[in-house]
Design an enzyme around this catalytic site. Structure first.
Site, PDB file in Angstrom:
ATOM      1  N   ARG A 166       7.850  30.567   2.500  1.00  0.00           N
ATOM      2  CA  ARG A 166       6.313  31.021   3.101  1.00  0.00           C
ATOM      3  C   ARG A 166       5.499  29.922   2.377  1.00  0.00           C
ATOM      4  O   ARG A 166       4.275  30.364   2.255  1.00  0.00           O
ATOM      5  CB  ARG A 166       6.069  32.181   2.815  1.00  0.00           C
ATOM      6  N   SER A 239       4.805  40.902   7.607  1.00  0.00           N
ATOM      7  CA  SER A 239       4.936  41.102   6.168  1.00  0.00           C
ATOM      8  C   SER A 239       3.512  40.852   5.641  1.00  0.00           C
ATOM      9  O   SER A 239       2.923  39.478   5.919  1.00  0.00           O
ATOM     10  CB  SER A 239       5.859  40.289   5.375  1.00  0.00           C
ATOM     11  N   GLU A 335       0.483  37.299   2.003  1.00  0.00           N
ATOM     12  CA  GLU A 335       1.050  36.401   3.008  1.00  0.00           C
ATOM     13  C   GLU A 335      -0.140  35.662   3.848  1.00  0.00           C
ATOM     14  O   GLU A 335      -0.173  34.590   4.107  1.00  0.00           O
ATOM     15  CB  GLU A 335       2.298  36.861   3.694  1.00  0.00           C
TER      16      GLU A 335
END
Ligand code: EPU
Length: 339
Positions: A166, A239, A335
Site C-alpha cells: 500500500r 480498508s 490507508e
C-alpha cells in the site's frame, strides 16, 4: 482538453465516503493539455492543486481550499502483443474495475485478483492496490507521470516506482507526480494466484476444477460483495487501516495471549497482523456513533451511514487507533489520504 470548471462545488459525489464538503474550484481533465491548463489555473488563482481519481481513498474533513482536479481521461490500448504477453496501456481516468473486465474479455489474465477494487487507473499505483495475493506491482509494466515541479513528462519503470505494501514513490512524494497513464503486462496464458484460501474454496464449492481468469474474477467479486460494502449504497473507502507490521517479539507475545491472533510472517522477519482481527477483538465491529461506524461484516472498513462528516469519521478512527495501542501495543496506520 475540455475542462469543466465550477466554484464551490460539493464533493459529495466525488468521494466514496459521501462526505459533503465543498471544493473552492473543481475541474475535470480529459487529456494532458487539460491537466496542464488546470495546473496553470491553480497557480494563477494562488490555489494548491488536489488531484483525485475515483475518490475512493480520500477522507475529506473540511471544505477544500484548492483546485480539485478530477482525472477524466479515457482510453485503453494494446501497445504490443507477441501472442502470449500483451502490453496494455490505460489513461489515468479509466475506472479500474471496467478495465479489469475489458482485459478479461480480451482473453488476458493478470488483473483478475484485483477485480471490483473501486477507483481509477491513475490512483492504482499511488498505493499499489492489492487484493487476494496480487498487488499492482505484479502486473505493472510502466507509467507516464507529469512532474508538477518542472512540467516535464517522465516515464517510470517498476523499480523506480518503489512499490511496497500500500505504498509507492508517488504516495511518499505526495503532490509532486501526477500520473497520466499506466501500462500493464498481461498474459494470454496466465498463471493464476489461488493461494488465498477463500478464493480456492469458492471455486471448489462451485465445482470449477480448472478455473479461467474470468472464473477467478467472478469468485473474487462474490467474496468482496459479501464482506465489503458497496460505496454506492453505504459510504466507505475500503480498508481504512493498513495491516500493521510488527516485530517478531511483539507478535509472539500477542500470540501467547491470543492464540487465535491472525498473523503473517514476512520475509524480513517482521510479522503482519490482520488489523480487522485486532479491531474486531477490541469490540469495535458494528460500532456506530451517529452516522459514523465500523462495518458489521468487516471491521477494517469505516462507514458513513449518511450524514457523517469527515471530522466525525476521523474522530472514530482516532478512538480505534488509541484503543488498539492500549489493548495490543500496536499502532494502526490509516490507508486513505486525510485532506
Ligand atoms: N478479520 C477479522 N475480523 C474482521 C476482518 C478480518 O477477524 O472484521 C480477519 C479475517 O478472519 C482474516 C484476516 O483478518 O483471518 C484477514 O481478513 P481479510 O482476508 O478479509 O483481509 P484484510 O486483511 O481484512 C486485506 C486488504 C483488502 C483486500 C483483502 C483481501 C489491507 C489493508 N486490506 O484485507 O484490501 O481486499 O486483504 O486480499 O491490506 C483495501 O485496501 O481497501 C482492501 C479492501
Amino acid at each position: 482538453m475540455s475542462r469543466v470548471l465550477h466554484e464551490n462545488l460539493s464533493l459529495k459525489p466525488y468521494n466514496t465516503f459521501g462526505v459533503d464538503v465543498k471544493a473552492r474550484l473543481f475541474a475535470e481533465a480529459r487529456d494532458d493539455a487539460g491537466v496542464r491548463e488546470a495546473i496553470d489555473l491553480a497557480a494563477q488563482r494562488g490555489l494548491p492543486l488536489l488531484v483525485i481519481g475515483g475518490g475512493s481513498n480520500l477522507l475529506l474533513t473540511r471544505d477544500v481550499e484548492a483546485l480539485v482536479l478530477r482525472m477524466a481521461s479515457r482510453g485503453i490500448r494494446i501497445l504490443a502483443d507477441d501472442g502470449v504477453t500483451v502490453l496494455l496501456e490505460a489513461e489515468a481516468g479509466e475506472p479500474w474495475h471496467p478495465l479489469v473486465l475489458w482485459s478479461l474479455e480480451q482473453g488476458l489474465g493478470g488483473l483478475e485478483n484485483l477485480s471490483l477494487i473501486p477507483g481509477t487507473v491513475g490512483a492504482a499505483p499511488m498505493q499499489n492496490i492489492g487484493a487476494y495475493g496480487v498487488e499492482l506491482k505484479d502486473v505493472f509494466a510502466g507509467l507516464t507521470a507529469l512532474d508538477r515541479q518542472t512540467g516535464e513528462l517522465r516515464e517510470f519503470d517498476l523499480d523506480e516506482c518503489q512499490f511496497a505494501y500500500r505504498d509507492s514513490l508517488f504516495k511518499r512524494e505526495a503532490g509532486r507526480w501526477l500520473i497520466l497513464r499506466v501500462r500493464f503486462k498481461l498474459s494470454r496464458s496466465p498463471l493464476l494466484h489461488l493461494d488465498y484460501g477463500p478464493v480456492r474454496q469458492r471455486l471448489q464449492d462451485e465445482g470449477i476444477g480448472s478455473p479461467s481468469p474470468s472464473d477467478v474474477s467472478r469468485a473474487i467479486c462474490a467474496i468482496r460483495s459479501e464482506k465489503l460494502p458497496d460505496p454506492a449504497l453505504l459510504g466507505n473507502a475500503g480498508s481504512f487501516f493498513k495491516n500493521p507490521l510488527v516485530d517478531a517479539e511483539l507478535a509472539q507475545r500477542l500470540r501467547g495471549e491470543y492464540p487465535d491472533l491472525v498473523a503473517y510472517p514476512q520475509a524480513d522477519g517482521q510479522v503482519k497482523l490482520a488489523a480487522g482481527w485486532l479491531i474486531e477483538r477490541a469490540g469495535w465491529k458494528g460500532f456506530r456513533d451517529g452516522d459514523a461506524g465500523v462495518h458489521r461484516l468487516q471491521a477494517l472498513v469505516l462507514v458513513n451511514y449518511g450524514a457523517a462528516t469527515g471530522h466525525q469519521l476521523h474522530g472514530l478512527a482516532q478512538r480505534i487507533q488509541a484503543d488498539i495501542v492500549a489493548k495490543f501495543g500496536v499502532a494502526l496506520e490509516m490507508e486513505p489520504n486525510l485532506i
